[in-house]
Design a protein around this motif. Sequence first.
Motif, mmCIF file in Angstrom:
data_model
loop_
_atom_site.group_PDB
_atom_site.id
_atom_site.type_symbol
_atom_site.label_atom_id
_atom_site.label_comp_id
_atom_site.label_asym_id
_atom_site.label_seq_id
_atom_site.Cartn_x
_atom_site.Cartn_y
_atom_site.Cartn_z
ATOM 1 N N THR A 48 15.287 35.299 42.660
ATOM 2 C CA THR A 48 14.239 35.402 43.671
ATOM 3 C C THR A 48 14.550 34.541 44.891
ATOM 4 N N GLY A 49 15.607 33.750 44.799
ATOM 5 C CA GLY A 49 16.030 32.929 45.934
ATOM 6 C C GLY A 49 17.373 33.389 46.467
ATOM 7 N N ASN A 50 17.889 32.674 47.442
ATOM 8 C CA ASN A 50 19.151 33.023 48.087
ATOM 9 C C ASN A 50 20.306 32.383 47.320
ATOM 10 N N VAL A 51 20.879 33.137 46.397
ATOM 11 C CA VAL A 51 21.954 32.614 45.554
ATOM 12 C C VAL A 51 23.252 32.529 46.348
ATOM 13 N N LYS A 52 23.942 31.410 46.215
ATOM 14 C CA LYS A 52 25.221 31.223 46.900
ATOM 15 C C LYS A 52 26.349 31.662 45.973
ATOM 16 N N ILE A 53 27.128 32.647 46.420
ATOM 17 C CA ILE A 53 28.221 33.188 45.618
ATOM 18 C C ILE A 53 29.536 32.924 46.338
ATOM 19 N N ASN A 54 30.483 32.323 45.606
ATOM 20 C CA ASN A 54 31.827 32.126 46.138
ATOM 21 C C ASN A 54 32.637 33.377 45.792
ATOM 22 N N PHE A 55 32.887 34.222 46.772
ATOM 23 C CA PHE A 55 33.471 35.528 46.498
ATOM 24 C C PHE A 55 34.976 35.481 46.233
ATOM 25 N N LEU A 56 35.675 34.450 46.714
ATOM 26 C CA LEU A 56 37.125 34.421 46.528
ATOM 27 C C LEU A 56 37.526 34.376 45.053
ATOM 28 N N PRO A 57 36.957 33.479 44.228
ATOM 29 C CA PRO A 57 37.305 33.510 42.800
ATOM 30 C C PRO A 57 36.907 34.819 42.139
ATOM 31 N N LEU A 58 35.789 35.407 42.560
ATOM 32 C CA LEU A 58 35.338 36.675 41.993
ATOM 33 C C LEU A 58 36.329 37.797 42.318
ATOM 34 N N ILE A 59 36.809 37.815 43.538
ATOM 35 C CA ILE A 59 37.778 38.844 43.931
ATOM 36 C C ILE A 59 39.074 38.691 43.134
ATOM 37 N N TRP A 60 39.547 37.445 43.021
ATOM 38 C CA TRP A 60 40.780 37.215 42.260
ATOM 39 C C TRP A 60 40.589 37.594 40.793
ATOM 40 N N TYR A 61 39.438 37.266 40.246
ATOM 41 C CA TYR A 61 39.117 37.637 38.864
ATOM 42 C C TYR A 61 39.215 39.148 38.672
ATOM 43 N N LEU A 62 38.668 39.910 39.611
ATOM 44 C CA LEU A 62 38.702 41.370 39.500
ATOM 45 C C LEU A 62 40.112 41.923 39.718
ATOM 46 N N VAL A 63 40.874 41.300 40.613
ATOM 47 C CA VAL A 63 42.257 41.736 40.832
ATOM 48 C C VAL A 63 43.069 41.578 39.548
ATOM 49 N N VAL A 64 42.952 40.409 38.922
ATOM 50 C CA VAL A 64 43.674 40.175 37.669
ATOM 51 C C VAL A 64 43.181 41.117 36.575
ATOM 52 N N GLY A 65 41.868 41.349 36.559
ATOM 53 C CA GLY A 65 41.307 42.264 35.573
ATOM 54 C C GLY A 65 41.820 43.681 35.753
ATOM 55 N N LEU A 66 41.958 44.124 36.984
ATOM 56 C CA LEU A 66 42.482 45.464 37.250
ATOM 57 C C LEU A 66 43.947 45.576 36.840
ATOM 58 N N ILE A 67 44.705 44.505 37.076
ATOM 59 C CA ILE A 67 46.104 44.506 36.644
ATOM 60 C C ILE A 67 46.189 44.650 35.127
ATOM 61 N N ALA A 68 45.323 43.907 34.418
ATOM 62 C CA ALA A 68 45.316 43.985 32.957
ATOM 63 C C ALA A 68 44.898 45.369 32.479
ATOM 64 N N TYR A 69 43.992 46.011 33.208
ATOM 65 C CA TYR A 69 43.528 47.349 32.823
ATOM 66 C C TYR A 69 44.640 48.379 32.985
ATOM 67 N N PHE A 70 45.303 48.383 34.136
ATOM 68 C CA PHE A 70 46.314 49.391 34.411
ATOM 69 C C PHE A 70 47.670 49.073 33.769
ATOM 70 N N SER A 71 47.903 47.773 33.494
ATOM 71 C CA SER A 71 49.165 47.387 32.855
ATOM 72 C C SER A 71 48.886 46.242 31.878
ATOM 73 N N PRO A 72 48.426 46.569 30.659
ATOM 74 C CA PRO A 72 48.073 45.518 29.695
ATOM 75 C C PRO A 72 49.195 44.518 29.446
ATOM 76 N N ALA A 73 50.434 44.971 29.504
ATOM 77 C CA ALA A 73 51.555 44.058 29.264
ATOM 78 C C ALA A 73 51.641 42.970 30.330
ATOM 79 N N ALA A 74 51.110 43.258 31.505
ATOM 80 C CA ALA A 74 51.171 42.273 32.592
ATOM 81 C C ALA A 74 50.272 41.073 32.332
ATOM 82 N N TRP A 75 49.300 41.242 31.422
ATOM 83 C CA TRP A 75 48.382 40.132 31.134
ATOM 84 C C TRP A 75 49.145 38.898 30.664
ATOM 85 N N GLY A 76 50.061 39.101 29.712
ATOM 86 C CA GLY A 76 50.832 37.972 29.201
ATOM 87 C C GLY A 76 51.680 37.325 30.268
ATOM 88 N N VAL A 77 52.238 38.126 31.165
ATOM 89 C CA VAL A 77 53.053 37.586 32.258
ATOM 90 C C VAL A 77 52.206 36.710 33.165
#
Length: 264
Positions: free
Chosen positions: A227-256
């Motif tokens: 109900t208030g103005n939540v402060k979100i740091n988008f840079l870590p969120l974007i990086w999190y999703l980028v890494v997550g997408l890499i793991a989705y499309f290339s599971p072997a890349a997760w270990g790398v």
Amino acid sequence: MPTYAILGVTGSTGSSLLRYLHERPEKVNINLYARSASKVESLHPYVKTAKNIQSFVGDLSSAELLKDCLRNVDVIFSAVAQNNNEPGCSIARRTAHSIVSALEALRKEEGLSFKCPVLVFLSSASLNPTFAGATPWLLHWVLERGCYYVYGDLKESIEYLKEQSWIPLITAEPPALTQDISRGYELSLHEVMPGISYDDLARGMVQMAEEDGGHKWVGKGVGIKATGNVKINFLPLIWYLVVGLIAYFSPAAWGVLQRAGLNP
């Protein structure tokens, strides 16, 4: 005083739950379950002297220890979670099965005197069609794939818990979580905002368990709407999703990525 158990107390959600319950005027007994006593004490030094807090240290696979932690509790807060989109992740499923096994053992021991505690299990708003329906399709597409393994783990754990009709279950379904102060919140079955702080998530989970003795929300997936103005740091969120997408499309890349120290 009622007794609450918190599983996963060294994570962000579990830590927020403990701080909130410890600091608020309405006191409860608290059973903590964590893998590391030193980490608990470094994050929460008051645990060593608080008379209403009892610690249980071990892995969730320790059936007897978990059973002792859950004995005679009124509410279980399961805040054991994995954020990283690791292929094959199963922490939510393992936690759900451990909780059910411990409660089944207690039910067998106590017989007719057994009263099952309310279980508040941490999930995600993205898994609720009502909440996810308001998300722009492209963002929803990214989230589904960037969190594919995490969401799959959560889905299976919730389905399993729902099969245990004797357990009063509430699923807490927050949107994106952020390290921010409490900005105000409300519980909702209809909508959530893009983000919520861990502190407000903790307050919302406690409200779910306590409102009308938990009966108001049992059997429901409950959103926590800022109900208030939540402060979100988008840079870590974007990086999190980028890494997550890499793991989705290339599971072997997760270990790398993990060996390179590039996982968020």
